[in-house]
Design an enzyme around this catalytic site. Structure first.
Site, mmCIF file in Angstrom:
data_model
loop_
_atom_site.group_PDB
_atom_site.id
_atom_site.type_symbol
_atom_site.label_atom_id
_atom_site.label_comp_id
_atom_site.label_asym_id
_atom_site.label_seq_id
_atom_site.Cartn_x
_atom_site.Cartn_y
_atom_site.Cartn_z
ATOM 1 N N HIS A 58 0.846 -1.200 0.000
ATOM 2 C CA HIS A 58 0.000 0.000 0.000
ATOM 3 C C HIS A 58 0.873 1.237 0.000
ATOM 4 O O HIS A 58 2.091 1.157 0.110
ATOM 5 C CB HIS A 58 -0.998 -0.018 1.168
ATOM 6 C CG HIS A 58 -0.412 0.130 2.540
ATOM 7 N ND1 HIS A 58 0.376 -0.842 3.122
ATOM 8 C CD2 HIS A 58 -0.489 1.132 3.455
ATOM 9 C CE1 HIS A 58 0.737 -0.447 4.331
ATOM 10 N NE2 HIS A 58 0.233 0.753 4.554
ATOM 11 N N HIS A 60 1.431 3.975 1.908
ATOM 12 C CA HIS A 60 1.940 4.785 3.021
ATOM 13 C C HIS A 60 3.459 4.932 2.967
ATOM 14 O O HIS A 60 4.167 4.001 2.582
ATOM 15 C CB HIS A 60 1.497 4.184 4.358
ATOM 16 C CG HIS A 60 0.040 4.438 4.655
ATOM 17 N ND1 HIS A 60 -0.686 3.683 5.541
ATOM 18 C CD2 HIS A 60 -0.808 5.380 4.170
ATOM 19 C CE1 HIS A 60 -1.933 4.145 5.596
ATOM 20 N NE2 HIS A 60 -2.032 5.161 4.771
ATOM 21 N N ASP A 62 5.879 4.873 5.096
ATOM 22 C CA ASP A 62 6.748 3.909 5.790
ATOM 23 C C ASP A 62 6.828 2.567 5.047
ATOM 24 O O ASP A 62 7.539 1.661 5.472
ATOM 25 C CB ASP A 62 6.328 3.717 7.260
ATOM 26 C CG ASP A 62 4.939 3.122 7.419
ATOM 27 O OD1 ASP A 62 3.989 3.606 6.763
ATOM 28 O OD2 ASP A 62 4.787 2.159 8.201
ATOM 29 N N HIS A 63 6.114 2.459 3.914
ATOM 30 C CA HIS A 63 6.158 1.248 3.087
ATOM 31 C C HIS A 63 6.777 1.492 1.715
ATOM 32 O O HIS A 63 7.218 0.550 1.064
ATOM 33 C CB HIS A 63 4.750 0.657 2.946
ATOM 34 C CG HIS A 63 4.166 0.261 4.270
ATOM 35 N ND1 HIS A 63 4.020 -1.053 4.670
ATOM 36 C CD2 HIS A 63 3.752 1.020 5.314
ATOM 37 C CE1 HIS A 63 3.531 -1.080 5.898
ATOM 38 N NE2 HIS A 63 3.352 0.169 6.309
ATOM 39 N N HIS A 114 -7.431 -0.828 5.543
ATOM 40 C CA HIS A 114 -6.413 0.113 6.062
ATOM 41 C C HIS A 114 -6.247 1.238 5.041
ATOM 42 O O HIS A 114 -6.289 2.413 5.383
ATOM 43 C CB HIS A 114 -5.112 -0.644 6.286
ATOM 44 C CG HIS A 114 -3.956 0.192 6.739
ATOM 45 N ND1 HIS A 114 -3.906 0.792 7.975
ATOM 46 C CD2 HIS A 114 -2.791 0.525 6.121
ATOM 47 C CE1 HIS A 114 -2.759 1.454 8.097
ATOM 48 N NE2 HIS A 114 -2.065 1.319 6.980
ATOM 49 N N ASP A 136 -0.092 -3.752 6.324
ATOM 50 C CA ASP A 136 -0.738 -3.237 7.538
ATOM 51 C C ASP A 136 -2.192 -3.692 7.639
ATOM 52 O O ASP A 136 -3.035 -2.991 8.214
ATOM 53 C CB ASP A 136 -0.706 -1.694 7.554
ATOM 54 C CG ASP A 136 0.686 -1.141 7.826
ATOM 55 O OD1 ASP A 136 1.616 -1.931 8.087
ATOM 56 O OD2 ASP A 136 0.837 0.095 7.772
ATOM 57 N N HIS A 174 4.674 -4.510 10.843
ATOM 58 C CA HIS A 174 5.042 -3.805 12.081
ATOM 59 C C HIS A 174 5.162 -4.763 13.258
ATOM 60 O O HIS A 174 4.414 -5.744 13.342
ATOM 61 C CB HIS A 174 3.992 -2.739 12.443
ATOM 62 C CG HIS A 174 3.979 -1.555 11.530
ATOM 63 N ND1 HIS A 174 4.766 -0.443 11.736
ATOM 64 C CD2 HIS A 174 3.266 -1.310 10.396
ATOM 65 C CE1 HIS A 174 4.537 0.445 10.766
ATOM 66 N NE2 HIS A 174 3.630 -0.062 9.933
HETATM 67 FE FE FE Z 1 2.780 0.960 8.141
HETATM 68 ZN ZN ZN Z 2 0.088 1.743 6.529
#
Ligand code: FE
Ligand code: ZN
Length: 262
Positions: A58, A60, A62-63, A114, A136, A174
């Site tokens: 996805h 985001h 942090d990905h 998410h 996530d 995570h």
């Molecule tokens: Fe994340």
């Molecule tokens: Zn995420």
């Protein structure tokens, strides 16, 4: 392609609590959700691996934060959800699609909730052992927050994952397990499998080890978000606003309760 190759699965820590998952056969590697390129680069260098491809679940940061740099530096192709903004150039995937890498078939499963276009990747490694990269969506003992989707969507997505083979290794993005299990214990104080699992995860974290990968079988036994049909879970959700024992209502109440849980 030599299907007898032994695959190694590594969880590369990134930021405070992310894992970039790497699967490699000793020569070539695939990484999933490289939010940061640094741990990937250092691992590729220290193990002498070539980066064969990048899978994204996805959009985001942090990905995807390391995707552009890794793709450019290693000439690696990127696959990501068709309906999300992923660093270009990437190859769009959607439900039912297959990505072939390292001689393996990564099946794409759509898991909205998410984010609206979130996907997961399911594969069987060279020995046939199943594995899931779920970003996530599913965490050990918990699930992602609903940023873009509805409770009904997320519940359906989690049920889809819960229906995978019990032995499937669950590679979440995570390390949220201990906090999730504190909430799970509030939902199901009488769940013995949950208490045992929490004790083993506490020991692993105390030793500096990851609690992941989990398994689908384990998550079915301990994760309240996969257990919305259980009477104990429904009763706890009712005490936190669920208007009925309908599994989607139970899920929605659990998710709201968890959002404010400390
Ligand atoms: Fe994340
Ligand atoms: Zn995420």
């Amino acid at each position: 392609m030599d299907s007898s190759r032994v695959m190694k699965l590594l969880a590369l820590p990134a930021f405070d609590d992310n894992y970039v998952w790497m699967l490699h056969d000793g020569g070539a590697a695939v990484v999933v959700d490289p939010g940061d390129e640094a741990p990937v680069d250092s691992t590729l260098a220290s193990l002498g691996l070539r980066l064969a491809g990048i899978l994204v679940t996805h959009h985001h940061p942090d990905h995807v934060g390391g995707v552009g740099a890794l793709a450019a530096r290693h000439g690696a192709a990127v696959w990501g959800p068709a309906r999300e903004r992923i660093p270009d150039p990437f190859r769009p995937v959607s439900g039912g699609g297959v990505v072939e890498l390292l001689g393996l078939r990564f099946e794409v499963i759509e898991v909205p909730g998410h984010t609206a276009g979130h996907v997961a990747y399911f594969a069987r490694d060279a020995g046939g052992a199943p594995l899931l990269f779920c970003g996530d969506t599913l965490f050990s003992g918990g699930c992602g927050r609903l940023f873009e989707g509805t409770p009904a969507q997320m519940h359906a997505s989690l049920q889809r994952l819960a229906a995978l083979p019990g032995a499937t290794r669950v590679c979440c993005a995570h390390e949220y397990t201990l906090a999730n299990l504190r909430f799970a214990a509030a939902v199901e104080p009488g769940n013995a499998a949950l208490a045992d699992y929490a004790a083993s995860c506490q020991a692993r974290r105390a030793a500096g080890e990851a609690t992941l990968p989990s398994t689908i079988e384990r998550e079915r036994a301990v994760n309240p978000f996969l257990r919305c049909g259980e009477p104990q879970v429904a009763a706890a959700a009712a005490a936190h606003g669920a208007p009925s024992a309908d599994p989607v209502e139970v899920f929605a109440a659990l998710r709201r309760w968890k959002d404010g849980f400390r």
